[in-house]
Design a protein around this motif. Structure first.
Motif, PDB file in Angstrom:
ATOM      1  N   GLY A  85      -7.881   0.592  -7.959  1.00 13.09           N
ATOM      2  CA  GLY A  85      -7.881   1.814  -8.533  1.00 13.09           C
ATOM      3  C   GLY A  85      -6.534   2.652  -8.178  1.00 13.09           C
ATOM      4  N   GLN A  86      -5.304   1.757  -7.703  1.00 15.62           N
ATOM      5  CA  GLN A  86      -4.071   2.473  -7.693  1.00 15.62           C
ATOM      6  C   GLN A  86      -3.191   1.960  -8.679  1.00 15.62           C
ATOM      7  N   GLN A  87      -3.693   1.716  -9.811  1.00 15.25           N
ATOM      8  CA  GLN A  87      -2.745   1.062 -10.866  1.00 15.25           C
ATOM      9  C   GLN A  87      -1.449   2.223 -11.149  1.00 15.25           C
ATOM     10  N   ALA A  88      -1.548   3.423 -11.045  1.00 16.32           N
ATOM     11  CA  ALA A  88      -0.513   4.064 -11.426  1.00 16.32           C
ATOM     12  C   ALA A  88       0.637   3.998 -10.310  1.00 16.32           C
ATOM     13  N   MET A  89       0.305   3.673  -9.073  1.00 14.68           N
ATOM     14  CA  MET A  89       1.103   3.495  -7.927  1.00 14.68           C
ATOM     15  C   MET A  89       1.866   2.018  -8.179  1.00 14.68           C
ATOM     16  N   VAL A  90       0.933   1.227  -8.556  1.00 11.49           N
ATOM     17  CA  VAL A  90       1.542  -0.281  -8.813  1.00 11.49           C
ATOM     18  C   VAL A  90       2.419  -0.267  -9.895  1.00 11.49           C
ATOM     19  N   ILE A  91       2.343   0.405 -11.100  1.00 15.36           N
ATOM     20  CA  ILE A  91       3.204   0.710 -12.042  1.00 15.36           C
ATOM     21  C   ILE A  91       4.593   1.143 -11.332  1.00 15.36           C
ATOM     22  N   GLU A  92       4.437   2.356 -10.717  1.00 15.75           N
ATOM     23  CA  GLU A  92       5.788   2.793 -10.192  1.00 15.75           C
ATOM     24  C   GLU A  92       6.304   1.856  -9.183  1.00 15.75           C
ATOM     25  N   ALA A  93       5.640   1.210  -8.430  1.00 13.26           N
ATOM     26  CA  ALA A  93       6.152   0.400  -7.395  1.00 13.26           C
ATOM     27  C   ALA A  93       7.052  -0.881  -8.247  1.00 13.26           C
ATOM     28  N   ILE A  94       6.405  -1.454  -9.296  1.00 13.61           N
ATOM     29  CA  ILE A  94       6.989  -2.438 -10.062  1.00 13.61           C
ATOM     30  C   ILE A  94       8.326  -1.863 -10.751  1.00 13.61           C
ATOM     31  N   GLN A  95       8.294  -0.536 -11.162  1.00 14.16           N
ATOM     32  CA  GLN A  95       9.507   0.104 -11.905  1.00 14.16           C
ATOM     33  C   GLN A  95      10.489   0.318 -10.628  1.00 14.16           C
ATOM     34  N   SER A  96       9.963   0.367  -9.432  1.00 10.53           N
ATOM     35  CA  SER A  96      11.083   0.611  -8.165  1.00 10.53           C
ATOM     36  C   SER A  96      11.504  -0.532  -7.831  1.00 10.53           C
ATOM     37  N   GLY A  97      11.089  -1.896  -8.274  1.00  6.39           N
ATOM     38  CA  GLY A  97      11.825  -2.996  -8.032  1.00  6.39           C
ATOM     39  C   GLY A  97      10.936  -4.098  -7.093  1.00  6.39           C
ATOM     40  N   ALA A  98       9.536  -3.658  -7.132  1.00  4.31           N
ATOM     41  CA  ALA A  98       8.560  -4.672  -6.473  1.00  4.31           C
ATOM     42  C   ALA A  98       8.634  -5.894  -7.399  1.00  4.31           C
ATOM     43  N   LYS A  99       8.426  -7.055  -6.751  1.00  5.48           N
ATOM     44  CA  LYS A  99       8.375  -8.159  -7.828  1.00  5.48           C
ATOM     45  C   LYS A  99       6.842  -8.645  -8.079  1.00  5.48           C
ATOM     46  N   ASP A 100       5.904  -8.121  -7.198  1.00  2.00           N
ATOM     47  CA  ASP A 100       4.448  -8.539  -7.598  1.00  2.00           C
ATOM     48  C   ASP A 100       3.741  -7.716  -6.665  1.00  2.00           C
ATOM     49  N   PHE A 101       2.190  -7.626  -7.052  1.00  2.00           N
ATOM     50  CA  PHE A 101       1.591  -6.738  -6.117  1.00  2.00           C
ATOM     51  C   PHE A 101       0.223  -7.557  -5.835  1.00  2.00           C
ATOM     52  N   ILE A 102      -0.436  -7.398  -4.817  1.00  2.00           N
ATOM     53  CA  ILE A 102      -1.731  -7.978  -4.411  1.00  2.00           C
ATOM     54  C   ILE A 102      -2.654  -6.894  -4.075  1.00  2.00           C
ATOM     55  N   VAL A 103      -4.044  -7.242  -4.596  1.00  2.00           N
ATOM     56  CA  VAL A 103      -4.973  -6.138  -4.409  1.00  2.00           C
ATOM     57  C   VAL A 103      -5.770  -6.465  -3.317  1.00  2.00           C
ATOM     58  N   LYS A 104      -6.096  -5.485  -2.647  1.00  2.00           N
ATOM     59  CA  LYS A 104      -7.044  -5.593  -1.403  1.00  2.00           C
ATOM     60  C   LYS A 104      -8.525  -5.536  -1.941  1.00  2.00           C
ATOM     61  N   PRO A 105      -9.471  -6.197  -1.409  1.00  2.00           N
ATOM     62  CA  PRO A 105      -9.347  -6.932  -0.071  1.00  2.00           C
ATOM     63  C   PRO A 105      -8.671  -8.357  -0.492  1.00  2.00           C
ATOM     64  N   PHE A 106      -7.673  -8.836   0.337  1.00  2.00           N
ATOM     65  CA  PHE A 106      -7.067  -9.970   0.012  1.00  2.00           C
ATOM     66  C   PHE A 106      -7.808 -11.404  -0.124  1.00  2.00           C
ATOM     67  N   GLN A 107      -7.688 -11.928  -0.944  1.00  4.78           N
ATOM     68  CA  GLN A 107      -8.090 -13.420  -1.123  1.00  4.78           C
ATOM     69  C   GLN A 107      -6.677 -14.332  -0.656  1.00  4.78           C
ATOM     70  N   ALA A 108      -6.921 -15.350   0.171  1.00  4.53           N
ATOM     71  CA  ALA A 108      -5.791 -16.178   0.640  1.00  4.53           C
ATOM     72  C   ALA A 108      -4.973 -16.569  -0.340  1.00  4.53           C
ATOM     73  N   ASP A 109      -5.874 -17.221  -1.255  1.00  4.33           N
ATOM     74  CA  ASP A 109      -5.116 -17.965  -2.264  1.00  4.33           C
ATOM     75  C   ASP A 109      -4.114 -17.140  -3.317  1.00  4.33           C
ATOM     76  N   ARG A 110      -4.551 -15.775  -3.290  1.00  8.03           N
ATOM     77  CA  ARG A 110      -3.901 -14.869  -4.136  1.00  8.03           C
ATOM     78  C   ARG A 110      -2.591 -14.298  -3.432  1.00  8.03           C
TER      79      ARG A 110
END
Length: 120
Positions: A85-110
């Protein structure tokens, strides 16, 4: 040499979980930070290959920390971590230079998939 990763999350158990996944898979842990301010300081001290950065943290959030880290090193590799539910933040992060994002709760393989994708 093992790739080094800086883990930034305000929840100690999240840092422990990520550290466990990464070290079992041959990555070196450059350090840990519980807020964005410390993440930026540790980044400049350790120059890790990758920063795993939580979006929601006290003192300085992950987006602000991402921008500061990219000011210090425009080639810094950062992967954001966020709750659902933080899609807007994720989009801002990608636009600010983040290479990828991982959603919590974490899956080890992801976590590993994201790390391998950006630093091999």
């Amino acid at each position: 040499m093992a790739k080094s990763i800086l883990i930034c999350d305000d929840a100690a158990f999240m840092r422990m979980m990520i550290k466990d996944i990464l070290s079992k898979n041959g990555y070196a842990i450059a350090g840990e930070a519980e807020n964005g301010k410390i993440a930026v300081e540790k980044f400049s001290e350790t120059k890790p290959d990758l920063v795993l950065l939580d979006i929601t943290m006290p003192e300085m959030d992950g987006i602000q920390a991402l921008k500061k880290i990219r000011e210090l090193d425009p080639n810094a590799t950062v992967v954001m971590c966020s709750a659902m539910g933080q899609q807007a933040m994720v989009i801002e992060a990608i636009q600010s230079g983040a290479k990828d994002f991982i959603v919590k709760p974490f899956q080890a393989d992801r976590v590993l998939e994201a790390v391998k994708k950006v630093i091999g």
